[in-house]
Design a protein around this motif. Structure first.
Motif, PDB file in Angstrom:
ATOM      1  N   ARG A 293       0.818  -1.222   0.000  1.00 22.95           N
ATOM      2  CA  ARG A 293       0.000   0.000   0.000  1.00 22.95           C
ATOM      3  C   ARG A 293       0.849   1.268   0.000  1.00 22.95           C
ATOM      4  O   ARG A 293       0.334   2.361  -0.247  1.00 22.95           O
ATOM      5  CB  ARG A 293      -0.901   0.028   1.242  1.00 22.95           C
ATOM      6  CG  ARG A 293      -1.938  -1.075   1.314  1.00 22.95           C
ATOM      7  CD  ARG A 293      -2.744  -0.928   2.589  1.00 22.95           C
ATOM      8  NE  ARG A 293      -3.703  -2.011   2.775  1.00 22.95           N
ATOM      9  CZ  ARG A 293      -4.541  -2.107   3.818  1.00 22.95           C
ATOM     10  NH1 ARG A 293      -4.519  -1.156   4.755  1.00 22.95           N
ATOM     11  NH2 ARG A 293      -5.373  -3.122   3.909  1.00 22.95           N
ATOM     12  N   CYS A 294       2.121   1.133   0.315  1.00 25.59           N
ATOM     13  CA  CYS A 294       2.947   2.323   0.545  1.00 25.59           C
ATOM     14  C   CYS A 294       4.167   2.327  -0.370  1.00 25.59           C
ATOM     15  O   CYS A 294       4.727   1.276  -0.699  1.00 25.59           O
ATOM     16  CB  CYS A 294       3.423   2.363   2.008  1.00 25.59           C
ATOM     17  SG  CYS A 294       2.093   2.153   3.219  1.00 25.59           S
TER      18      CYS A 294
ATOM     19  N   GLU B  92       7.302  10.065   2.534  1.00 28.33           N
ATOM     20  CA  GLU B  92       5.853  10.062   2.709  1.00 28.33           C
ATOM     21  C   GLU B  92       5.299   8.638   2.763  1.00 28.33           C
ATOM     22  O   GLU B  92       4.406   8.326   3.553  1.00 28.33           O
ATOM     23  CB  GLU B  92       5.180  10.834   1.578  1.00 28.33           C
ATOM     24  CG  GLU B  92       5.406  12.335   1.597  1.00 28.33           C
ATOM     25  CD  GLU B  92       6.755  12.727   1.002  1.00 28.33           C
ATOM     26  OE1 GLU B  92       7.058  13.927   0.963  1.00 28.33           O
ATOM     27  OE2 GLU B  92       7.508  11.813   0.566  1.00 28.33           O
ATOM     28  N   GLY B  93       5.835   7.767   1.891  1.00 28.44           N
ATOM     29  CA  GLY B  93       5.377   6.385   1.877  1.00 28.44           C
ATOM     30  C   GLY B  93       5.728   5.652   3.163  1.00 28.44           C
ATOM     31  O   GLY B  93       4.927   4.868   3.682  1.00 28.44           O
ATOM     32  N   ARG B  94       6.921   5.897   3.691  1.00 26.04           N
ATOM     33  CA  ARG B  94       7.317   5.258   4.938  1.00 26.04           C
ATOM     34  C   ARG B  94       6.488   5.776   6.112  1.00 26.04           C
ATOM     35  O   ARG B  94       6.123   5.024   7.023  1.00 26.04           O
ATOM     36  CB  ARG B  94       8.819   5.475   5.180  1.00 26.04           C
ATOM     37  CG  ARG B  94       9.692   4.750   4.154  1.00 26.04           C
ATOM     38  CD  ARG B  94      11.151   4.768   4.543  1.00 26.04           C
ATOM     39  NE  ARG B  94      11.728   6.108   4.487  1.00 26.04           N
ATOM     40  CZ  ARG B  94      12.263   6.649   3.417  1.00 26.04           C
ATOM     41  NH1 ARG B  94      12.294   5.957   2.271  1.00 26.04           N
ATOM     42  NH2 ARG B  94      12.780   7.856   3.440  1.00 26.04           N
ATOM     43  N   ALA B  95       6.163   7.070   6.076  1.00 25.46           N
ATOM     44  CA  ALA B  95       5.291   7.615   7.120  1.00 25.46           C
ATOM     45  C   ALA B  95       3.903   7.008   7.025  1.00 25.46           C
ATOM     46  O   ALA B  95       3.258   6.722   8.050  1.00 25.46           O
ATOM     47  CB  ALA B  95       5.211   9.140   6.978  1.00 25.46           C
ATOM     48  N   ARG B  96       3.447   6.803   5.789  1.00 29.48           N
ATOM     49  CA  ARG B  96       2.133   6.181   5.618  1.00 29.48           C
ATOM     50  C   ARG B  96       2.136   4.749   6.156  1.00 29.48           C
ATOM     51  O   ARG B  96       1.133   4.279   6.706  1.00 29.48           O
ATOM     52  CB  ARG B  96       1.736   6.182   4.147  1.00 29.48           C
ATOM     53  CG  ARG B  96       0.345   5.611   3.916  1.00 29.48           C
ATOM     54  CD  ARG B  96      -0.027   5.515   2.458  1.00 29.48           C
ATOM     55  NE  ARG B  96      -1.338   4.885   2.319  1.00 29.48           N
ATOM     56  CZ  ARG B  96      -1.874   4.519   1.160  1.00 29.48           C
ATOM     57  NH1 ARG B  96      -1.207   4.733   0.032  1.00 29.48           N
ATOM     58  NH2 ARG B  96      -3.054   3.952   1.120  1.00 29.48           N
ATOM     59  N   LEU B  97       3.249   4.043   5.999  1.00 23.77           N
ATOM     60  CA  LEU B  97       3.345   2.687   6.533  1.00 23.77           C
ATOM     61  C   LEU B  97       3.097   2.683   8.038  1.00 23.77           C
ATOM     62  O   LEU B  97       2.359   1.835   8.552  1.00 23.77           O
ATOM     63  CB  LEU B  97       4.727   2.104   6.224  1.00 23.77           C
ATOM     64  CG  LEU B  97       5.016   0.726   6.840  1.00 23.77           C
ATOM     65  CD1 LEU B  97       4.069  -0.327   6.276  1.00 23.77           C
ATOM     66  CD2 LEU B  97       6.474   0.335   6.601  1.00 23.77           C
TER      67      LEU B  97
ATOM     68  N   HIS C 107       1.464   4.972   9.704  1.00 20.95           N
ATOM     69  CA  HIS C 107       0.070   5.382   9.908  1.00 20.95           C
ATOM     70  C   HIS C 107      -0.892   4.217   9.653  1.00 20.95           C
ATOM     71  O   HIS C 107      -1.833   3.996  10.426  1.00 20.95           O
ATOM     72  CB  HIS C 107      -0.248   6.547   8.975  1.00 20.95           C
ATOM     73  CG  HIS C 107      -1.677   6.993   9.031  1.00 20.95           C
ATOM     74  ND1 HIS C 107      -2.185   7.765  10.051  1.00 20.95           N
ATOM     75  CD2 HIS C 107      -2.729   6.751   8.180  1.00 20.95           C
ATOM     76  CE1 HIS C 107      -3.466   7.989   9.844  1.00 20.95           C
ATOM     77  NE2 HIS C 107      -3.825   7.386   8.711  1.00 20.95           N
ATOM     78  N   GLU C 108      -0.673   3.470   8.559  1.00 21.00           N
ATOM     79  CA  GLU C 108      -1.571   2.378   8.188  1.00 21.00           C
ATOM     80  C   GLU C 108      -1.456   1.190   9.156  1.00 21.00           C
ATOM     81  O   GLU C 108      -2.432   0.485   9.420  1.00 21.00           O
ATOM     82  CB  GLU C 108      -1.244   1.903   6.766  1.00 21.00           C
ATOM     83  CG  GLU C 108      -1.550   2.910   5.678  1.00 21.00           C
ATOM     84  CD  GLU C 108      -2.985   2.828   5.210  1.00 21.00           C
ATOM     85  OE1 GLU C 108      -3.653   1.829   5.523  1.00 21.00           O
ATOM     86  OE2 GLU C 108      -3.439   3.770   4.540  1.00 21.00           O
TER      87      GLU C 108
END
Length: 604
Positions: free
Chosen positions: A371-372, A378-383, A385-386
């Motif tokens: 998903r990230c 940003e993608g690692r931060a989303r990881l 968060h998710e």
């Protein structure tokens, strides 16, 4: 409904070893008997049965209880049903205390069970004279033996076919069982028409519902019984009654999506499969299966719908995970379901695929990473968060730690940073510090506390007394209730036991199991069970029991005197001590001296 006196008499008459041996092979070791636990998968015997306590306990999964509790857990019985079953084994007639309510409920459920059994016989008979249904089952590769084993039948394409076996077709029990439907015009008709019928059993083997598959292209493809007093689809699994032994033998349970998958796998010798009933896998489904095995494999189609179903099962499993269990996911090729795969590749290939299924943590991490975009901040931060709402729900602490470490590595963060982001508290408080001799140049030298590691905290005075009572319940009659403090679970349990005596009710004679049964569904039952599982058979030798009992009583009396003296001295400091209070204080000081002189009692 059942008098408590009868329950206690029943437990006093039966031997829990004899009861459990009807279901499990027990081997004697020391004072107790042991077996592999029937409620979770294991290879070493950790299920203990104590004849002296009339109590069973598994050191692996923690289940425990009396002979009644075992029947409830093992056979899926309600309390009343378990008592009746045990009474039947003992040759006793269950009395009724005359209170209304439960009898009517039990009678009503019995009539529903009878109706379902009669309907199942009717559907099986109809299959014999339904060429199109027989042809369908043959095309699906099912033998007559497997169809008979699962009790498969057929509902005719008629509006009121069940009227042939139910002359009172308007009976309310048919509607309550979900066999018929009443429309808005008051017309009644059969719920299942022109369908292959799959009976759904509870853990006792009783038919509690049906699943019907349409023969043609009609909708819905599958139709289940509605929720009834007998049937709650979020708690039942199709095929579990027949699969219990196979699950234990195979050391894992296989969860598939449909009735035909279960039956087709059984046709090829894969007998450890069960199916959910038109709903996502629930935490209760998983908890039920973990009583039979420590490994569950979910088998889903490899298409998008199968992936979504697997993710729902994963989410529902998080809060019931244990570190001693494994949940895994088997994704079949997109063109296959379990039925088609086992027919094309064979049973051995299917078993190999199940053995190499992806563990839950791997599926979770893979899905989150997909998903990230992990090559961006940003993608690692989303990881992070998710993953937070999922990881924080994982109940197995060691597995959760492993997942956190993997997420930290993928997000290029430290484990501590991820734990702070997830809001976890530190796993343990810093060790307490004590001071030895001082070095005035460097300051006090701090050392670890000298408490031995791994030793269980000594029981409190009231805890010791309660353990004595569990070993010798008759001594409860000698306890003065005013000496028992109610500021602990042990104290409140002790007071409840003393209350039985004061009300003229005899102390249960059936050991610890009977005493726990007396306090079923109360906090005291949990307290007594916990102490019973901790207590060693030889904790109190018979030669010292009376001395320890008397000494503990003196300690309680001394504690009570000390508390009252403290209260009066506080009043004296405030200048509020009356003449009566001064006289009482003198009496208490004298009692304290006299009590101390009768024997060595610590803390007086």
């Amino acid at each position: 409904m059942i008098p408590q006196s009868f329950v206690q008499d029943l437990l006093a008459r039966v031997d829990i070893v004899d009861v459990i041996e009807r279901y499990l092979p027990l081997k004697k070791s020391g004072a107790n008997y042991f077996a592999c636990c029937p409620f979770h998968g294991e290879k070493s015997a950790s299920f203990s049965v104590s004849p002296s306590k009339q109590f069973y306990h598994c050191f692996g999964c923690g289940v425990h209880g009396s002979a009644i509790g075992f029947l409830m857990e093992y056979s899926g019985l309600g309390f009343v049903e378990a008592v009746k079953e045990l009474a039947n084994q003992a040759g006793l007639q269950v009395p009724d205390d005359g209170k209304p309510g439960q009898n009517a409920i039990d009678d009503g459920n019995a009539k529903l069970v009878d109706a379902m059994a009669e309907a199942a016989r009717f559907y099986r008979d109809q299959l014999k004279n339904a060429p199109e249904a027989i042809d369908y089952l043959k095309r699906r590769g099912l033998s007559g033996e497997v169809a008979a084993r699962f009790g498969i039948g057929f509902s005719p394409d008629e509006w009121q076919a069940l009227q042939r076996v139910f002359p009172d077709y308007q009976s309310k029990h048919l509607a309550e069982a979900g066999l018929v439907i009443d429309n808005d015009q008051g017309r009644r008709y059969d719920r299942f028409r022109h369908r292959i019928m799959f009976p759904i059993h509870d853990r006792r083997g009783r038919i509690i519902a049906f699943g019907g598959r349409v023969l043609d292209s009609g909708e819905p493809k599958y139709l289940n019984s509605p929720e009834t007093p007998l049937f709650e689809k979020g708690r039942e699994l199709y095929g579990l009654y027949l699969a219990q032994k196979a699950i234990r033998d195979a050391s894992f349970a296989l969860v598939v999506e449909g009735y035909m998958d279960v039956v087709a796998l059984a046709q090829f010798g894969v007998d450890n499969a069960v199916a959910t009933l038109g709903t996502a896998t629930t935490p209760h489904h998983i908890t039920t299966l973990l009583r039979h095995t420590d490994r569950i494999v979910f088998c889903f189609d490899g298409d998008a719908a199968g992936r979504r179903a697997a993710w729902r099962a994963l989410e529902n499993a998080l809060e019931v995970l244990r570190d001693d269990t494994t949940l895994a996911f088997l994704f079949l090729p997109a063109e296959h379901d379990p039925d088609s795969f086992v027919r094309k590749e064979g049973a051995e290939a299917f078993r190999k695929a199940a053995a190499s299924a992806s563990p839950l943590a791997s599926v979770l991490l893979q899905e989150l990473k997909e998903r990230c975009e992990l090559d961006t901040a940003e993608g690692r931060a989303r990881l992070i968060h998710e993953s937070r709402p999922l990881v924080t729900r994982i109940a197995a602490p060691m597995l959760r730690l492993q997942v956190i470490k993997s997420i930290a590595e993928a997000a290029e963060m430290t484990q501590t940073e991820v734990e702070l982001a997830f809001g976890f508290k530190p796993a343990a408080a810093p060790p307490r510090q004590s001071f030895q001799k001082q070095d005035f140049k460097r300051g006090p030298r701090r050392t670890e506390p000298l408490r031995p590691q791994g030793r269980r905290k000594p029981p409190s005075t009231i805890g010791t007394l309660l353990r004595l009572i569990l070993q010798h319940p008759e001594r409860a009659a000698r306890l003065p209730i005013d000496l028992i403090p109610d500021d602990s679970a042990e104290g409140r349990a002790m007071i409840a036991i003393i209350d039985l005596v004061s009300l003229g009710e005899p102390i249960p004679a059936g050991g610890l199991g009977a005493l726990i049964e007396r306090f079923r569904d109360t906090p005291h039952g949990d307290t007594l069970a916990r102490l019973g599982t901790e207590q060693d058979e030889s904790e109190f030798e018979e030669s010292v029991v009376e001395t320890l009992f008397e000494d503990t009583l003196r300690k309680l009396q001394g504690d009570a005197i000390a508390r009252e003296i403290t209260e009066l001295l506080e009043l004296s400091k405030q200048g509020a001590l009356s003449a009566g209070d001064r006289h009482r204080l003198s009496e208490l000081l004298l009692e304290k001296r006299n009590l101390a002189s009768t024997g060595k009692v610590s803390d007086l």
